[in-house]
Write a protein that holds these residues in place. Structure first.
Motif, PDB file in Angstrom:
ATOM      1  N   GLU A  25       0.816  -1.213   0.000  1.00 48.60           N
ATOM      2  CA  GLU A  25       0.000   0.000   0.000  1.00 48.60           C
ATOM      3  C   GLU A  25       0.851   1.266   0.000  1.00 48.60           C
ATOM      4  OE1 GLU A  25      -3.725   2.067   0.134  1.00 48.60           O
ATOM      5  OE2 GLU A  25      -3.237  -0.042  -0.247  1.00 48.60           O
ATOM      6  N   ASP A  26       1.859   1.298   0.856  1.00 56.21           N
ATOM      7  CA  ASP A  26       2.700   2.493   1.004  1.00 56.21           C
ATOM      8  C   ASP A  26       4.133   2.066   1.292  1.00 56.21           C
ATOM      9  OD1 ASP A  26       0.483   4.400   0.964  1.00 56.21           O
ATOM     10  OD2 ASP A  26       0.011   3.650   2.969  1.00 56.21           O
ATOM     11  N   VAL A  27       5.096   2.874   0.819  1.00 57.02           N
ATOM     12  CA  VAL A  27       6.498   2.692   1.178  1.00 57.02           C
ATOM     13  C   VAL A  27       7.070   4.077   1.477  1.00 57.02           C
ATOM     14  CG1 VAL A  27       8.741   1.757   0.529  1.00 57.02           C
ATOM     15  CG2 VAL A  27       6.656   0.719  -0.398  1.00 57.02           C
ATOM     16  N   TRP A  28       7.688   4.211   2.647  1.00 57.97           N
ATOM     17  CA  TRP A  28       8.253   5.499   3.065  1.00 57.97           C
ATOM     18  C   TRP A  28       9.672   5.285   3.581  1.00 57.97           C
ATOM     19  CZ3 TRP A  28       5.676  10.451   3.747  1.00 57.97           C
ATOM     20  CH2 TRP A  28       4.411  10.477   3.164  1.00 57.97           C
ATOM     21  N   SER A  29      10.489   6.318   3.435  1.00 57.47           N
ATOM     22  CA  SER A  29      11.850   6.271   3.972  1.00 57.47           C
ATOM     23  C   SER A  29      12.007   7.339   5.044  1.00 57.47           C
ATOM     24  CB  SER A  29      12.885   6.482   2.862  1.00 57.47           C
ATOM     25  OG  SER A  29      12.824   7.803   2.357  1.00 57.47           O
ATOM     26  N   PHE A  30      12.903   7.065   5.993  1.00 59.67           N
ATOM     27  CA  PHE A  30      13.135   7.960   7.116  1.00 59.67           C
ATOM     28  C   PHE A  30      14.643   8.176   7.255  1.00 59.67           C
ATOM     29  CE2 PHE A  30       9.332   5.513   7.678  1.00 59.67           C
ATOM     30  CZ  PHE A  30       8.380   6.442   8.078  1.00 59.67           C
ATOM     31  N   ARG A  31      15.053   9.420   7.335  1.00 61.81           N
ATOM     32  CA  ARG A  31      16.476   9.743   7.395  1.00 61.81           C
ATOM     33  C   ARG A  31      17.035   9.452   8.785  1.00 61.81           C
ATOM     34  NH1 ARG A  31      15.598  15.801   5.545  1.00 61.81           N
ATOM     35  NH2 ARG A  31      13.918  15.398   7.054  1.00 61.81           N
ATOM     36  N   THR A  32      18.188   8.807   8.810  1.00 54.27           N
ATOM     37  CA  THR A  32      18.861   8.484  10.065  1.00 54.27           C
ATOM     38  C   THR A  32      20.341   8.828   9.906  1.00 54.27           C
ATOM     39  OG1 THR A  32      19.032   6.188   9.285  1.00 54.27           O
ATOM     40  CG2 THR A  32      17.230   6.703  10.777  1.00 54.27           C
ATOM     41  N   LEU A 149      16.040   3.987   7.535  1.00 50.78           N
ATOM     42  CA  LEU A 149      14.889   3.135   7.831  1.00 50.78           C
ATOM     43  C   LEU A 149      13.862   3.262   6.720  1.00 50.78           C
ATOM     44  CD1 LEU A 149      13.515   1.327  10.037  1.00 50.78           C
ATOM     45  CD2 LEU A 149      12.376   3.423  10.809  1.00 50.78           C
ATOM     46  N   ARG A 150      13.308   2.133   6.301  1.00 48.83           N
ATOM     47  CA  ARG A 150      12.207   2.137   5.349  1.00 48.83           C
ATOM     48  C   ARG A 150      11.032   1.375   5.934  1.00 48.83           C
ATOM     49  NH1 ARG A 150      15.220   1.217  -0.486  1.00 48.83           N
ATOM     50  NH2 ARG A 150      16.477   3.135  -0.402  1.00 48.83           N
ATOM     51  N   MET A 151       9.858   1.917   5.695  1.00 48.29           N
ATOM     52  CA  MET A 151       8.624   1.295   6.180  1.00 48.29           C
ATOM     53  C   MET A 151       7.739   0.959   4.995  1.00 48.29           C
ATOM     54  SD  MET A 151       5.491   2.953   8.379  1.00 48.29           S
ATOM     55  CE  MET A 151       4.987   3.937   6.943  1.00 48.29           C
ATOM     56  N   ALA A 152       7.220  -0.253   4.973  1.00 44.01           N
ATOM     57  CA  ALA A 152       6.238  -0.650   3.964  1.00 44.01           C
ATOM     58  C   ALA A 152       4.985  -1.130   4.682  1.00 44.01           C
ATOM     59  CB  ALA A 152       6.794  -1.753   3.070  1.00 44.01           C
ATOM     60  N   ILE A 153       3.842  -0.690   4.176  1.00 40.05           N
ATOM     61  CA  ILE A 153       2.562  -1.157   4.686  1.00 40.05           C
ATOM     62  C   ILE A 153       1.984  -2.119   3.656  1.00 40.05           C
ATOM     63  CG2 ILE A 153       0.247  -0.523   5.418  1.00 40.05           C
ATOM     64  CD1 ILE A 153       2.440   0.448   7.292  1.00 40.05           C
ATOM     65  N   LEU A 154       1.754  -3.357   4.082  1.00 41.85           N
ATOM     66  CA  LEU A 154       1.166  -4.378   3.223  1.00 41.85           C
ATOM     67  C   LEU A 154      -0.235  -4.673   3.741  1.00 41.85           C
ATOM     68  CD1 LEU A 154       4.390  -4.892   3.534  1.00 41.85           C
ATOM     69  CD2 LEU A 154       3.903  -6.993   2.321  1.00 41.85           C
ATOM     70  N   VAL A 155      -1.182  -4.781   2.830  1.00 46.76           N
ATOM     71  CA  VAL A 155      -2.564  -4.948   3.272  1.00 46.76           C
ATOM     72  C   VAL A 155      -3.275  -6.049   2.499  1.00 46.76           C
ATOM     73  CG1 VAL A 155      -2.768  -2.538   3.991  1.00 46.76           C
ATOM     74  CG2 VAL A 155      -3.462  -3.193   1.683  1.00 46.76           C
ATOM     75  N   LYS A 156      -4.251  -6.626   3.175  1.00 43.65           N
ATOM     76  CA  LYS A 156      -5.202  -7.543   2.560  1.00 43.65           C
ATOM     77  C   LYS A 156      -6.589  -7.057   2.985  1.00 43.65           C
ATOM     78  CE  LYS A 156      -4.325 -11.916   3.060  1.00 43.65           C
ATOM     79  NZ  LYS A 156      -4.327 -13.294   3.652  1.00 43.65           N
TER      80      LYS A 156
END
Length: 201
Positions: A25-32, A149-156
């Motif tokens: 659904e979404d993929v975001w990156s976060f600076r570290t 860091l990367r975040m992905a939201i996976l949905v069903k």
């Protein structure tokens, strides 16, 4: 910052092995800034200590409170609409070499529970009447050489209702929740020092 879906799907994450029936659904990156390849546990500790709904902005807390209130009113979050009924936890699908998280960590203020933690990725899940969702966190080299860091939201989604629900909340996610989350999570990295015995940023 929102990034293309293939930045998640082309990575060799273990999560791919048992989420083939989920959609990204979404993929975001976060600076570290200054992060190295072995700092993923420190990032997770920083998120537990400094991030989460309890420390979110007033607007985000209001949106989350409204969501849980609606869920209580319409029964979306009842146990039989989650892992005690409709959905099957991915804990039951983990390969033998991926140990399920043992501390049963739950993100404060949410029903999202931790599935597993590896050296460079982790996953959490929730299920209710609207959707079965996974939050995947991955630790990858960034363009400037630091890890990020990367975040992905996976949905069903649960049928038409779940699809309509996801469409309805998309503007709130993109305009309010994710920008606020980005500020909070990146600040958590900057505030991590005492978790590592006072190491410098």
């Amino acid at each position: 910052m929102r990034i293309p879906t293939d930045t998640h799907t082309t990575q060799p994450w273990r999560i791919h092995e048992f989420t083939r029936d989920f959609q990204v659904e979404d993929v975001w990156s976060f600076r570290t800034p200054g992060a190295g390849p072995d700092d993923f546990p420190l990032m997770l500790a920083a998120l537990r200590a400094h991030a989460g709904p309890a420390n979110a902005s007033l607007v985000v807390r209001f949106l989350l409170a409204a969501r849980w209130k609606l869920g209580a009113l319409f029964g979306w979050d009842k146990p039989d609409n989650g892992f005690e009924g409709r959905a099957r936890s991915l804990r039951e699908s983990l390969p033998p070499d991926i140990p399920a998280s043992q501390d049963n960590y739950v993100v404060p203020g949410t029903p999202m529970t931790e599935l597993y933690v590896l050296d460079n990725e982790s996953a959490m899940e929730l299920a209710n009447q609207t959707v079965h969702a996974i939050m995947h966190l991955g630790w990858v080299p960034g363009e400037n050489g630091d890890y990020e860091l990367r975040m992905a939201i996976l949905v069903k989604p649960n049928g038409i209702f779940g699809q309509l629900y996801m469409a309805a909340i998309k503007p709130f996610r993109y305009l309010i929740v994710y920008p606020a989350m980005t500020r909070q999570w990146e600040q958590a990295w900057h505030d991590r020092d005492h978790l590592a015995g006072g190491q410098e940023s």
